[in-house]
Design a protein around this motif. Structure first.
Motif, PDB file in Angstrom:
ATOM      1  N   THR A 178       0.832  -1.200   0.000  1.00 50.65           N
ATOM      2  CA  THR A 178       0.000   0.000   0.000  1.00 50.65           C
ATOM      3  C   THR A 178       0.873   1.258   0.000  1.00 50.65           C
ATOM      4  O   THR A 178       1.906   1.278   0.664  1.00 50.65           O
ATOM      5  CB  THR A 178      -0.921   0.020   1.239  1.00 50.65           C
ATOM      6  N   PRO A 179       0.442   2.296  -0.710  1.00 51.72           N
ATOM      7  CA  PRO A 179       1.190   3.560  -0.669  1.00 51.72           C
ATOM      8  C   PRO A 179       0.743   4.449   0.488  1.00 51.72           C
ATOM      9  O   PRO A 179       1.366   5.471   0.755  1.00 51.72           O
ATOM     10  CB  PRO A 179       0.800   4.216  -1.998  1.00 51.72           C
ATOM     11  N   PHE A 180      -0.335   4.030   1.184  1.00 50.07           N
ATOM     12  CA  PHE A 180      -0.896   4.854   2.253  1.00 50.07           C
ATOM     13  C   PHE A 180      -0.281   4.400   3.573  1.00 50.07           C
ATOM     14  O   PHE A 180      -0.893   3.663   4.366  1.00 50.07           O
ATOM     15  CB  PHE A 180      -2.424   4.725   2.271  1.00 50.07           C
ATOM     16  N   THR A 181       0.952   4.806   3.774  1.00 47.54           N
ATOM     17  CA  THR A 181       1.729   4.336   4.926  1.00 47.54           C
ATOM     18  C   THR A 181       2.908   5.259   5.143  1.00 47.54           C
ATOM     19  O   THR A 181       3.136   6.206   4.378  1.00 47.54           O
ATOM     20  CB  THR A 181       2.196   2.883   4.686  1.00 47.54           C
ATOM     21  N   PHE A 182       3.666   4.969   6.183  1.00 49.70           N
ATOM     22  CA  PHE A 182       4.903   5.677   6.476  1.00 49.70           C
ATOM     23  C   PHE A 182       5.987   5.194   5.502  1.00 49.70           C
ATOM     24  O   PHE A 182       5.918   4.061   5.006  1.00 49.70           O
ATOM     25  CB  PHE A 182       5.291   5.397   7.933  1.00 49.70           C
ATOM     26  N   ALA A 183       6.961   6.035   5.239  1.00 45.32           N
ATOM     27  CA  ALA A 183       8.051   5.735   4.301  1.00 45.32           C
ATOM     28  C   ALA A 183       8.664   4.347   4.516  1.00 45.32           C
ATOM     29  O   ALA A 183       9.046   3.662   3.549  1.00 45.32           O
ATOM     30  CB  ALA A 183       9.142   6.800   4.453  1.00 45.32           C
ATOM     31  N   SER A 184       8.743   3.943   5.755  1.00 42.78           N
ATOM     32  CA  SER A 184       9.416   2.691   6.127  1.00 42.78           C
ATOM     33  C   SER A 184       8.941   1.475   5.330  1.00 42.78           C
ATOM     34  O   SER A 184       9.763   0.667   4.885  1.00 42.78           O
ATOM     35  CB  SER A 184       9.184   2.448   7.626  1.00 42.78           C
ATOM     36  N   THR A 185       7.640   1.322   5.148  1.00 38.72           N
ATOM     37  CA  THR A 185       7.091   0.124   4.495  1.00 38.72           C
ATOM     38  C   THR A 185       7.651  -0.013   3.079  1.00 38.72           C
ATOM     39  O   THR A 185       8.181  -1.065   2.706  1.00 38.72           O
ATOM     40  CB  THR A 185       5.540   0.224   4.394  1.00 38.72           C
ATOM     41  N   THR A 186       7.535   1.048   2.311  1.00 40.45           N
ATOM     42  CA  THR A 186       7.986   1.017   0.916  1.00 40.45           C
ATOM     43  C   THR A 186       9.510   0.925   0.845  1.00 40.45           C
ATOM     44  O   THR A 186      10.056   0.167   0.034  1.00 40.45           O
ATOM     45  CB  THR A 186       7.480   2.281   0.192  1.00 40.45           C
TER      46      THR A 186
END
Ligand SMILES: *Cc1c(COP(=O)(O)O)cnc(C)c1O
Length: 369
Positions: A80-88
């Motif tokens: 998902t792109p709707f998250t904090f930078a960390s996930t991506t």
């Protein structure tokens, strides 16, 4: 500026309680490398979070990044792109390709019916986020993963202590990663953990957080250093003693917000989820400017004038970050784009006075056109 209210305030034990807890560290001179505080906290967390196994880390990001690395994946990860930078970043830093799935417009977790459309022969994993503490559709995600032979890595940074159908949220997927950052519901100053079922996976994770060292004279992996130290573990031991009271106080804050904001035209709140024991981590509010009569940015500015620091979590979307130089088409995640432009996360922490919550609500309602 004095009397400023920030979006969050770290939970802390009393100074005396922390000093008492770290006394042993002075006596032992054992400051890091999986000492007694580390072990005690890990045991306590396994019990409290109701998970089988855990490795603790310097922070939640390294838990995510090294969990992906320990899986030896190649190809695409649906996320998902709707998250904090960390996930991506955890995906990209592993040489994997993020494939962005849109979110659903109700609780802002991944829109599960859209996942299957994104599966290709290069897909290796799904990395969903229990965003704001909202639980993803874990059953359906597991069904898709089983059907296509994909790994599931949950970013559970927002769901410390959340239960779904009576089970710890960290027990879903191949691995679930929590953040114990200062700004989260539970903190170890900085810290994080990965929870998993497979003990062999755990051994791989352990080596990755400790330079790839297998034994005193054997280094058979190229690991990083991401161990939690004893002072952070001691902070965690203290904070874990008070966690239930802290979550109970957060609940009162959320109830006060609901009292004023629930049902207001042009304001969308996340619904209470069935079968979920929540942790009241965040209070996101989405402003539909056409109905409400003011934009998110206008409301934010009005709050800022009065020293109230609400935040635009999560804006911008990670698939629009400058770091990616326009590589991803944001129009493929239109719901996430809509929400990110309109969402405001209101101050929420255990010791936020209820009269301040009322003041915040009144300022917001005064913006209504
Ligand atoms: C906080 C957070 C992380 C990373 O945690 P750190 O402990 O700060 O490294 C990862 N994902 C999400 C969604 C977060 O909010």
């Amino acid at each position: 500026m004095k009397n400023n209210i920030l979006v969050t305030q770290s939970s802390m034990p009393s100074f005396e309680e922390y000093c008492e807890e770290v006394k042993d560290i002075w006596e032992s001179h054992w400051l890091t490398n999986m000492g007694t505080k580390h072990q005690e906290l890990q045991n306590g967390l396994i019990k409290y979070l109701d998970v089988e196994n855990m490795e603790m880390f310097t922070n939640g990001h390294m838990a995510l990044e090294l969990s992906l690395q320990a899986m030896n994946l190649k190809g695409e990860v649906i996320t998902t792109p709707f998250t904090f930078a960390s996930t991506t970043h955890a995906i990209v830093r592993n040489g994997l390709e993020p494939v962005f799935c849109d979110i659903n417009p109700i609780d802002f977790t991944m829109d599960v019916p859209k996942i299957e459309e994104l599966v290709t022969d290069r897909t290796c994993a799904i990395m969903p986020v229990h965003v704001y503490g909202n639980v993803c559709n874990v059953e359906e995600i597991q069904r898709i993963a089983d059907k296509y032979g994909l790994k599931v890595i949950y970013d559970a940074a927002h769901t410390f202590g959340v239960k779904y159908k009576g089970k710890g949220i960290g027990s879903f997927g191949d691995v679930s990663c929590f953040s114990f950052h200062a700004t989260k519901v539970f903190n170890t100053i900085e810290g994080g953990s990965a929870c998993f079922k497979d003990k062999e996976f755990g051994k791989a994770l352990y080596r990755l957080k400790n330079f790839g060292i297998r034994g005193p004279e054997v280094v058979d992996g190229v690991g990083a250093n991401a161990k939690m130290n004893e002072f952070c573990a001691a902070m965690g031991i203290c904070n874990l003693r008070h966690i239930e009271g802290e979550i109970a106080k957060r609940k009162l804050v959320v109830e006060k917000y609901m009292e004023y904001l629930n049902g207001v035209e042009g304001i969308q709140l996340n619904p209470v989820q069935d079968d979920v024991e929540p942790n009241y981590a965040y209070f996101p509010v989405v402003f539909n400017e056409k109905v409400f009569g003011a934009t998110r940015n206008e409301v934010m500015a009005k709050l800022a004038e009065q020293g109230i620091g609400a935040r635009k979590y999560f804006y911008p979307l990670t698939n629009t970050f400058d770091a990616f130089h326009g590589k991803y088409d944001v129009n493929k995640t239109p719901v996430a784009l809509y929400v990110s432009k309109r969402v405001l996360t209101l101050p929420l922490y255990a010791d936020l006075p209820l009269d301040i919550v009322e003041k915040i609500c009144k300022i917001i309602l005064s913006c209504k056109g």
